[in-house]
Design an enzyme around this catalytic site. Structure first.
Site, PDB file in Angstrom:
ATOM      1  N   GLY A 148     -34.886   8.224 -24.193  1.00 38.75           N
ATOM      2  CA  GLY A 148     -35.240   9.322 -23.792  1.00 38.75           C
ATOM      3  C   GLY A 148     -34.467  10.351 -24.069  1.00 38.75           C
ATOM      4  O   GLY A 148     -34.781  10.548 -24.294  1.00 38.75           O
ATOM      5  N   GLU A 149     -32.887  10.279 -23.721  1.00 37.19           N
ATOM      6  CA  GLU A 149     -31.955  10.956 -24.060  1.00 37.19           C
ATOM      7  C   GLU A 149     -31.788  11.224 -25.061  1.00 37.19           C
ATOM      8  O   GLU A 149     -31.384  12.156 -26.017  1.00 37.19           O
ATOM      9  CB  GLU A 149     -30.719  10.755 -23.232  1.00 37.19           C
ATOM     10  CG  GLU A 149     -30.993  11.044 -21.642  1.00 37.19           C
ATOM     11  CD  GLU A 149     -31.387   9.735 -20.323  1.00 37.19           C
ATOM     12  OE1 GLU A 149     -31.941   8.600 -21.945  1.00 37.19           O
ATOM     13  OE2 GLU A 149     -31.198   9.762 -19.910  1.00 37.19           O
ATOM     14  N   THR A 150     -31.414  10.093 -26.435  1.00 33.03           N
ATOM     15  CA  THR A 150     -31.634  10.134 -27.343  1.00 33.03           C
ATOM     16  C   THR A 150     -32.636  10.507 -28.246  1.00 33.03           C
ATOM     17  O   THR A 150     -32.295  11.924 -28.771  1.00 33.03           O
ATOM     18  CB  THR A 150     -31.337   8.234 -27.796  1.00 33.03           C
ATOM     19  OG1 THR A 150     -30.291   7.995 -27.347  1.00 33.03           O
ATOM     20  CG2 THR A 150     -31.516   8.526 -29.331  1.00 33.03           C
TER      21      THR A 150
END
Length: 490
Positions: A75-77
């Site tokens: 998700g953060e990537t």
């Protein structure tokens, strides 16, 4: 009691001893339990220890990394990829200067790191999209991906010495003491965007003087912190962080490369609805047979809703449910749970293994990075991990980019800022449908699948809101990093 060199130094020295052992264990795990090839599992080990050969580095890194993005997991990537694409487009439009404290800053080499191996394959596809974007804007930058090294001085210093990053953007709450301390020592400008710490993390860090001191050392390493909300901003300021501002949620940005993805479902199927990112939790369900007693009750409810839809559906073409769990290794357990609910094996298909026969009514997605391919085919999307407490939710903005009707439960504490922010741009009615229980979910899905014109109206409304929000997010966040040439500091 004092610690020479600070708590991060003590932590780093201890980590030096255990890093090789951790690398061997992680490499073996991915080889024998996640079925990676020997070559890929060895690559996990070498990247974690920053032992990549100099020959490979010369081929992949011909100049120091001007901008380094880091996110913990998938998700953060994806957020980092979306923000990077926005940066490239904004710089091209505005002819602006990024990071004005550098003399003649130019984007030549960009590095993306993640702490999660599952993020590497989607990251590769995202970098291909970024490469095309950079060519369109005339940037001609190099794009690389790596697993973040273990947080010990030996691994971190090898990593920093080889890639020579000058600016780093960390997404959300990925804080590593040694990585931040050593990066700051080497003059890397550190930025934290969408910054937050969960209540559990705050309690863990502040439960002792040692942890509090280490947290302060990490947070004050950042040149700028873009906090998720006022509460988080206040928390960061308590630890001596002076340059802290509340920024709009980056989750409203469309992940890079998603717009071009597509998949075709056979026309013989009726209207499809999708459940994305259901999460496995320990739950006691005495009514379930052995082998699926630890399934998330939310998942069972969703399967029951679809079975009820199929049973009561009066049109010729029955609806298709596309179920995408957060952890794809649970596919076989979901298959058994669906059988328990009443689906025949011939009615269930697994994306990578089976073709869609005429009688399939449930498709289970068992690979990462393909959700956007199916959003374009679905009229209704339910975002999981939100119907049953404690929940937390997942990104509710992404399906809106595909004009889907987005449903979710009331337990969306991890994305409540995104939900509130999106609704600012549509004051007439909520852009998503909040579901309270199983019956409410059934009624909503049945209504939208039977009234596709209403689903289209909701989809258009959500799409308009998310696009307006996206434009405002980009301009607001880049304002902290981008300056017009006339105001740049030489």
């Amino acid at each position: 009691m004092s610690y020479k060199g600070g708590p991060s130094t003590l932590f780093g020295n201890a980590a030096n001893f255990v890093a090789p052992l951790f690398a061997l264990v992680e490499s073996a795990y991915y080889k024998f339990f996640r079925r990676l090839s020997w070559r890929d599992s060895v690559e996990v080990l070498t990247q974690r220890l920053s032992l990549t050969s100099e020959v490979e580095l010369k081929e992949t890194c011909r100049s120091p990394v001007s901008l380094w993005f880091h996110g913990a997991s998938l998700g953060e990537t994806r957020t980092a990829l979306a923000f990077c694409a926005a940066v490239l487009r904004a710089l091209d439009r505005k002819n602006a200067v990024l990071f004005p404290y550098e003399n003649n800053f130019q984007i030549r080499s960009l590095l993306f790191t993640s702490a999660n191996v599952a993020a590497q394959e989607p990251l590769l596809r995202g970098l291909d999209f970024l490469n095309k974007t950079s060519l369109k804007t005339g940037t001609s930058a190099e794009f690389q991906r790596r697993l973040v090294p273990y947080d010990c001085p030996s691994c971190v210093n090898r990593f920093l010495s080889r890639f020579l990053p000058r600016n780093a953007i960390f997404i959300e709450s990925e804080l590593w003491p040694t990585l931040l301390q050593e990066s700051k020592k080497k003059g890397v400008k550190l930025f934290l965007l969408d910054g937050r710490l969960s209540p559990a993390s705050k309690e863990r860090w502040t439960s002792s003087a040692f942890g509090t001191s280490m947290l302060k050392q990490m947070l004050t390493s950042f040149h700028f912190i873009g906090a998720r909300n006022e509460e988080e901003a206040f928390f960061f300021k308590q630890f001596g962080c002076s340059n802290v501002k509340v920024i709009p949620p980056l989750k409203v940005l469309l992940p890079s490369g998603s717009e071009g993805d597509s998949v075709s479902l056979p026309t013989r199927f009726g209207p499809s609805w999708m459940v994305c990112r259901t999460v496995h939790k320990i739950a006691s369900l005495k009514s379930l047979p052995k082998g699926i007693s630890t399934h998330d009750p939310e998942e069972i409810s969703l399967l029951r809703v679809h079975k009820r839809l199929c049973t009561t559906w009066k049109l010729e073409r029955k609806p298709l449910l596309i179920l995408a769990p957060r952890h794809v290794e649970r596919t076989s357990k979901i298959f058994r749970a669906a059988q328990f609910i009443g689906f025949k094996p011939s009615e269930i298909a697994v994306h990578s293994r089976h073709s869609l026969s005429d009688n399939v009514s449930l498709l289970i997605i068992d690979s990462y990075g393909v959700l956007s391919s199916f959003f374009q085919q679905c009229k209704v999307v339910f975002v999981g991990n939100s119907l049953v407490p404690p929940g937390g939710g997942h990104n509710i903005a992404e399906p809106l980019h595909y004009k889907c009707v987005v449903l979710h439960g009331s337990y969306i504490k991890n994305f409540v800022e995104t939900w509130r922010y999106l609704n600012i741009f549509n004051s007439s009615s909520p852009v998503t449908c909040m579901i309270q229980n199983e019956d409410n979910l059934f009624n909503r899905i049945q209504y939208f699948l039977l009234h596709l014109e209403k689903a289209h109206e909701w989809g258009e409304m959500g799409y308009t809101s998310v696009k307006e929000a996206e434009e405002f997010v980009v301009s607001s966040v880049l304002h902290e990093l981008v300056f017009e040439p006339s105001t740049a500091i030489s």
